[in-house]
Design a protein around this motif. Structure first.
Motif, short mmCIF file in Angstrom:
data_model
loop_
_atom_site.label_atom_id
_atom_site.label_comp_id
_atom_site.label_asym_id
_atom_site.label_seq_id
_atom_site.Cartn_x
_atom_site.Cartn_y
_atom_site.Cartn_z
N ALA A 179 18.74 -32.49 40.51
CA ALA A 179 18.70 -32.49 41.97
C ALA A 179 19.74 -31.55 42.56
N PRO A 213 18.53 -36.64 36.08
CA PRO A 213 17.86 -36.36 37.36
C PRO A 213 18.83 -35.95 38.47
N ARG A 241 27.25 -31.05 45.82
CA ARG A 241 26.28 -31.32 46.89
C ARG A 241 26.65 -30.57 48.17
N GLN A 258 16.97 -38.72 47.07
CA GLN A 258 15.51 -38.72 46.94
C GLN A 258 15.06 -37.90 45.73
N ARG A 259 15.69 -36.73 45.54
CA ARG A 259 15.33 -35.88 44.41
C ARG A 259 15.68 -36.54 43.08
N ALA A 260 16.79 -37.28 43.08
CA ALA A 260 17.24 -37.92 41.83
C ALA A 260 16.59 -39.27 41.59
N ASP A 306 18.91 -36.25 50.77
CA ASP A 306 18.17 -35.21 50.05
C ASP A 306 18.34 -35.35 48.54
N VAL A 307 19.62 -35.44 48.12
CA VAL A 307 19.91 -35.52 46.69
C VAL A 307 19.44 -36.84 46.11
#
Length: 208
Positions: free
Chosen positions: A75, A71, A33, A45-47, A42-43
């Motif tokens: 991410a 996921p 990361r 939310q993406r995951a 950020d990570v």
């Protein structure tokens, strides 16, 4: 948490030590990361997980579940197996960079190689700079930060703010990176320099 009782009958809560495998996995995830300059939110939310859950995974407090693995890997832009690799030789540790897994920093000038010595998230950027004979930066350059270095092998002509210094093995230097600087190997053998910057790799590579 592990709950025990003292001889006086009081309940005492002891912190459970996380498994070493979870700690190593968390470090690899955090390293990936930070290397990509992504924040926890950020990570997460993406995951599709909470920031708190991701933070616990990175600290090794919570185990990474299979349903989260895919996921999370997506991410971070990595393959799932790279997160699960048990070997520290894969170069994904937060605090250590193995010699066989150093990353090259792109440079413009031929005959110069910059290998990244510092791990992801490090405040300082450590480089092993190799310069072939009669090679060097094409022009002077500057950037934010400070730098320090020591010549490990050979010799180098280092120009700082228009002043030229001839440095040999064992000689060291330090200066503000905002000063115009350049370097060239005037010797007959390859020169190697341990070079440390407070700037990030992408800021350093712009000049050489």
């Amino acid at each position: 948490m592990v709950r025990t009782k003292t001889s006086e009958g009081r309940a005492e809560v002891l912190e459970q030590v996380p498994p070493e495998s979870d700690v190593r996995l968390g470090r690899r995830i955090r390293a990936a990361r930070l290397e990509r300059k992504l924040g926890l939110s950020d990570v997460a939310q993406r995951a599709g997980i909470s920031v708190g859950a991701l933070s616990q995974i990175e600290r090794g407090i919570s185990s990474l579940r299979v349903r989260v693995l895919w996921p999370l890997a997506a991410a971070l832009g990595v393959e799932p197996h790279s997160l699960l690799a048990e070997s520290q030789e894969d170069g994904g540790d937060l605090y250590v960079v193995r010699a066989a897994h150093r990353k090259d920093i792109p440079v413009r000038s031929e005959g110069i190689r910059k290998e990244l010595l510092s791990p992801p998230g490090s405040v300082l950027t450590g480089l092993l700079v190799s310069v072939d004979p009669d090679c060097g930066t094409g022009h002077s350059y500057s950037h934010a930060g400070h730098e320090f270095g020591i010549v490990r092998k050979g010799q180098v002509e280092l120009t700082i703010d228009s002043v030229v210094y001839l440095l040999k093995a064992g000689d060291s230097f330090a200066f503000k990176s905002t000063l115009e600087h350049a370097f060239r190997n005037r010797g007959k053998e390859r020169c190697e320099i341990i070079w440390i910057n407070t700037a990030k790799p992408n800021e350093i590579s712009n000049g050489a």
